[in-house]
Scaffold this motif. Sequence first.
Motif, PDB file in Angstrom:
ATOM      1  N   ARG A 134       0.891  -1.120   0.046  1.00  9.99           N
ATOM      2  CA  ARG A 134      -0.012  -0.045   0.107  1.00  9.99           C
ATOM      3  C   ARG A 134       0.892   1.138   0.067  1.00  9.99           C
ATOM      4  NH1 ARG A 134      -3.096  -3.145   3.463  1.00  9.99           N
ATOM      5  NH2 ARG A 134      -2.130  -2.228   5.453  1.00  9.99           N
ATOM      6  N   GLN A 135       2.029   1.322   0.835  1.00 13.97           N
ATOM      7  CA  GLN A 135       2.630   2.265   1.016  1.00 13.97           C
ATOM      8  C   GLN A 135       3.344   2.635  -0.449  1.00 13.97           C
ATOM      9  OE1 GLN A 135       2.841   4.312   3.559  1.00 13.97           O
ATOM     10  NE2 GLN A 135       4.309   5.670   2.415  1.00 13.97           N
ATOM     11  N   ARG A 138       0.858   4.181  -2.685  1.00 15.59           N
ATOM     12  CA  ARG A 138       0.609   5.881  -2.089  1.00 15.59           C
ATOM     13  C   ARG A 138       1.797   6.381  -2.770  1.00 15.59           C
ATOM     14  NH1 ARG A 138      -0.387   3.329   2.909  1.00 15.59           N
ATOM     15  NH2 ARG A 138      -2.771   3.025   3.155  1.00 15.59           N
ATOM     16  N   SER A 142       1.960   9.923  -5.126  1.00  6.52           N
ATOM     17  CA  SER A 142       2.201  11.144  -4.658  1.00  6.52           C
ATOM     18  C   SER A 142       3.151  11.911  -5.637  1.00  6.52           C
ATOM     19  CB  SER A 142       3.169  11.022  -3.233  1.00  6.52           C
ATOM     20  OG  SER A 142       4.504  10.154  -3.628  1.00  6.52           O
ATOM     21  N   LEU A 204      -6.253  -0.057  -3.794  1.00  7.62           N
ATOM     22  CA  LEU A 204      -5.604   0.775  -2.772  1.00  7.62           C
ATOM     23  C   LEU A 204      -6.798   1.183  -1.774  1.00  7.62           C
ATOM     24  CD1 LEU A 204      -3.264   2.316  -1.402  1.00  7.62           C
ATOM     25  CD2 LEU A 204      -3.801   4.149  -2.687  1.00  7.62           C
ATOM     26  N   ASP A 208      -7.150  -0.132   2.153  1.00  7.33           N
ATOM     27  CA  ASP A 208      -7.202   0.804   3.415  1.00  7.33           C
ATOM     28  C   ASP A 208      -8.543   0.672   3.970  1.00  7.33           C
ATOM     29  OD1 ASP A 208      -5.102   2.283   2.616  1.00  7.33           O
ATOM     30  OD2 ASP A 208      -5.840   3.902   1.390  1.00  7.33           O
TER      31      ASP A 208
END
Length: 212
Positions: A134-135, A138, A142, A204, A208
């Motif tokens: 997930r990171q 992300r 970004s 994602l 979450d």
Amino acid sequence: MTDRQHSVFVVDDDQDIRTSLTRALGQRGYAVEAFESARAFLDAYDGDRAACLVLDYGMPEMNGLELQVVLNDRDWPLAVIFVTGHGGVPESVQAMKGGAVDFLEKPFRQSDLIDRIDAALEIAEARRAAAASRQAVRGRFSRLTDREAEIVDHVLANPAEVSSKEIAGTLGISPRTVDHHRARILEKLEVRSLVELVRLADALQGDDAAGG
């Protein structure tokens, strides 16, 4: 904190329990660290290492269920086994709904705890891998500029209106500009099409929601 595999954290306000579990689990090759309170554990744990948390339910100040809520909110790679001398059915149900591996009543057989710890460590490692994934996703999102993020938001909100002309009309820019941004978006998100982009965002959001 140590940095070995098979990490087990014991959080219990009973010194005798902490001592006996630390000794017994250490003899079986686990890397064990014990804490007298939920706050002491939160102050010490770095949030990164996958581990099993053997957690007493009935502690003062912050009880085990309250700590479980904090851990879930922080999305840490921990799998919780509750141990309690005075928990009831409502508490055990709440613990299991919160993702606990099991809810053991004291006194319990150490062999039962060992079996559950091994299962918990596998779960914790899976959670660590999922959190890392997930990171990474992300991190890709970004990279987008404000305009690129605006185009992505439009695509996600309007999956039937994803042509450059339709996006351009909504955002008040030229289709050529949209084409340029789309190419950069696909490159930054490491996908080959807007369909893959939507799947990536859906995955994602689903992770979450499950983690929260």
